[in-house]
Design an enzyme around this catalytic site. Structure first.
Site, PDB file in Angstrom:
ATOM      1  N   LYS A  95     -84.612   2.377 -53.848  1.00 12.88           N
ATOM      2  CA  LYS A  95     -85.897   2.643 -53.347  1.00 12.88           C
ATOM      3  C   LYS A  95     -85.935   3.542 -52.355  1.00 12.88           C
ATOM      4  CE  LYS A  95     -85.674  -0.683 -49.217  1.00 12.88           C
ATOM      5  NZ  LYS A  95     -86.322  -1.715 -48.760  1.00 12.88           N
ATOM      6  N   ASP A  96     -84.712   4.096 -52.110  1.00 10.72           N
ATOM      7  CA  ASP A  96     -84.599   5.457 -51.379  1.00 10.72           C
ATOM      8  C   ASP A  96     -84.540   6.748 -52.202  1.00 10.72           C
ATOM      9  OD1 ASP A  96     -84.380   3.860 -48.915  1.00 10.72           O
ATOM     10  OD2 ASP A  96     -82.142   3.714 -48.794  1.00 10.72           O
ATOM     11  N   LEU A 145     -94.618   2.621 -44.722  1.00 10.00           N
ATOM     12  CA  LEU A 145     -95.857   2.642 -44.884  1.00 10.00           C
ATOM     13  C   LEU A 145     -96.587   1.672 -45.834  1.00 10.00           C
ATOM     14  CD1 LEU A 145     -96.681   6.641 -44.793  1.00 10.00           C
ATOM     15  CD2 LEU A 145     -96.768   5.013 -42.874  1.00 10.00           C
ATOM     16  N   ARG A 146     -95.747   1.411 -46.991  1.00 13.88           N
ATOM     17  CA  ARG A 146     -96.430   0.373 -47.741  1.00 13.88           C
ATOM     18  C   ARG A 146     -96.425  -0.854 -46.990  1.00 13.88           C
ATOM     19  NH1 ARG A 146     -93.645  -4.055 -49.713  1.00 13.88           N
ATOM     20  NH2 ARG A 146     -91.732  -3.352 -49.040  1.00 13.88           N
ATOM     21  N   ARG A 147     -95.446  -1.521 -46.372  1.00 11.24           N
ATOM     22  CA  ARG A 147     -95.886  -2.796 -45.501  1.00 11.24           C
ATOM     23  C   ARG A 147     -96.798  -2.608 -44.672  1.00 11.24           C
ATOM     24  NH1 ARG A 147     -88.892  -3.431 -45.214  1.00 11.24           N
ATOM     25  NH2 ARG A 147     -88.805  -4.569 -46.930  1.00 11.24           N
ATOM     26  N   ARG A 164     -87.760   1.343 -36.660  1.00  9.72           N
ATOM     27  CA  ARG A 164     -86.708   1.910 -37.313  1.00  9.72           C
ATOM     28  C   ARG A 164     -85.177   1.416 -37.163  1.00  9.72           C
ATOM     29  NH1 ARG A 164     -85.901   7.818 -38.576  1.00  9.72           N
ATOM     30  NH2 ARG A 164     -84.596   6.653 -39.979  1.00  9.72           N
ATOM     31  N   ARG A 170     -82.734  -3.737 -36.477  1.00  8.87           N
ATOM     32  CA  ARG A 170     -84.113  -4.329 -36.473  1.00  8.87           C
ATOM     33  C   ARG A 170     -83.996  -5.652 -35.855  1.00  8.87           C
ATOM     34  NH1 ARG A 170     -86.523  -2.442 -42.077  1.00  8.87           N
ATOM     35  NH2 ARG A 170     -84.416  -1.856 -42.585  1.00  8.87           N
ATOM     36  N   CYS A 257     -92.195   8.678 -49.167  1.00 12.04           N
ATOM     37  CA  CYS A 257     -92.195   7.947 -47.991  1.00 12.04           C
ATOM     38  C   CYS A 257     -93.429   7.925 -47.172  1.00 12.04           C
ATOM     39  CB  CYS A 257     -91.161   8.041 -47.041  1.00 12.04           C
ATOM     40  SG  CYS A 257     -89.440   7.672 -47.763  1.00 12.04           S
TER      41      CYS A 257
END
Length: 320
Positions: A95-96, A145-147, A164, A170, A257
């Site tokens: 996903k990165d 940004l999606r979440r 982050r 986190r 991103c």
């Protein structure tokens, strides 16, 4: 080219150097790759060396990812080392990964995909422990940004703050009260042995995951026949088919991103089903779509769904 032979004594060959980020999750993914290669080729642990590499995304922690240049923040330095011959393969969270690799490199291997779902993480008494339990005005932290867009679309009454860091960072921020809840990938929690941290995995019908979430890819130099043959023994074909469709969707949307995009391909009885979702950054609008077809059509399915979503969105959809 790395000189490895299962019949040679461990001190007679140069280890296969596995490049990776240095976070606990990245190291766990590199170790999983190593263990699969050891089992597939009958090689001892001494035949491999894990090489941690710090990336721009790891070094800069005080700014949102969207301000630092999008995808590539967690891969560029590792790919530079691969091109320079300082490592032999690179292990990535897919996903990165940008949709295009540098000249001379290719992702030729995928490990079996883990749980694709997002996990809702919260401390304290929140009833059944899901997103609906949060009181209006509750603070939720995320760097995605999606979440953020999905959360604002479903729960515009919540406050979303930048959050982050790696998994452990986190979780620490959560315990310090920076936010009351956050999201992490179930795949990462499972690979770290932290699946019990999740208050509730979120069904994909409620929160479609990031493109390639839960998938590990292995990148190599083109023309390295020995490494190609080694990786072929551990490549998971089902994961490869699914990611071909998802990454074609991402490429067709020019995803980074800086764009809230979600997508998931599933494979059953030779049929790929690809679902996609794009959102305005503020969550005010969400567009979804779905296509299906055979595995030979994987890239075409992703491209077609991207064109459909892009056409319905129109110009300026991703503008803040």
């Amino acid at each position: 080219m790395t000189d490895l032979s299962p019949s040679d004594p461990p001190d007679s060959y140069r280890p296969l150097r596995i490049g990776t980020r240095g976070s606990p999750l990245a190291l766990a993914q590199a170790h999983e790759t190593k263990i699969r290669l050891m089992a597939a080729h009958g090689l001892p642990e001494a035949a491999f060396a894990i090489v941690p590499i710090k990336t721009t995304g790891d070094r800069v922690q005080d700014r949102p990812l969207s301000e630092l240049g999008g995808k590539g923040l967690f891969t560029r330095e590792i790919e530079d080392a691969l091109l320079a011959g300082e490592i032999d393969i690179a292990v990535h969270s897919m996903k990165d990964m940008p949709t295009v690799q540098p000249d001379g490199l290719a992702i030729t291997c995928y490990l079996p995909r883990e749980d694709v779902r997002d996990a809702f993480i919260a401390l304290g008494g929140l009833g059944t422990g899901n997103l609906a339990d949060l009181e209006p005005g509750s603070v939720v932290g995320t760097s995605s940004l999606r979440r953020r867009a999905q959360l604002c679309h479903r729960r515009p009454d919540l406050e979303v703050v930048e959050f982050r860091g790696n998994v452990q960072t986190r979780l620490r921020k959560l315990s310090e009260g920076v936010a009351q809840a956050t999201f992490l990938a179930m795949a990462g929690l499972r690979r770290l042995g932290l699946r019990d941290v999740a208050r509730a995995p979120i069904p994909v019908e409620e929160m479609l995951p990031a493109i390639a979430q839960g998938a590990i890819g292995v990148e190599q130099r083109l023309g390295d026949a020995r490494v190609t043959a080694m990786l072929a023994r551990i490549n998971d074909a089902d994961t490869a088919h699914r990611l071909r469709a998802e990454r074609a969707l991402l490429a067709g949307l020019d995803g980074s991103c800086q764009t809230p995009i979600a997508g998931l391909a599933t494979l059953s009885s030779g049929t790929l089903r690809l679902r996609g979702e794009i959102l305005r950054p503020d969550g005010s609008e969400c567009l979804t779509g779905e296509v299906s077809g055979g595995v030979a059509e994987a890239e075409a399915l992703g491209t077609a769904l991207a064109a459909d979503l892009r056409g319905r969105a129109g110009e300026g959809f991703f503008d803040a």
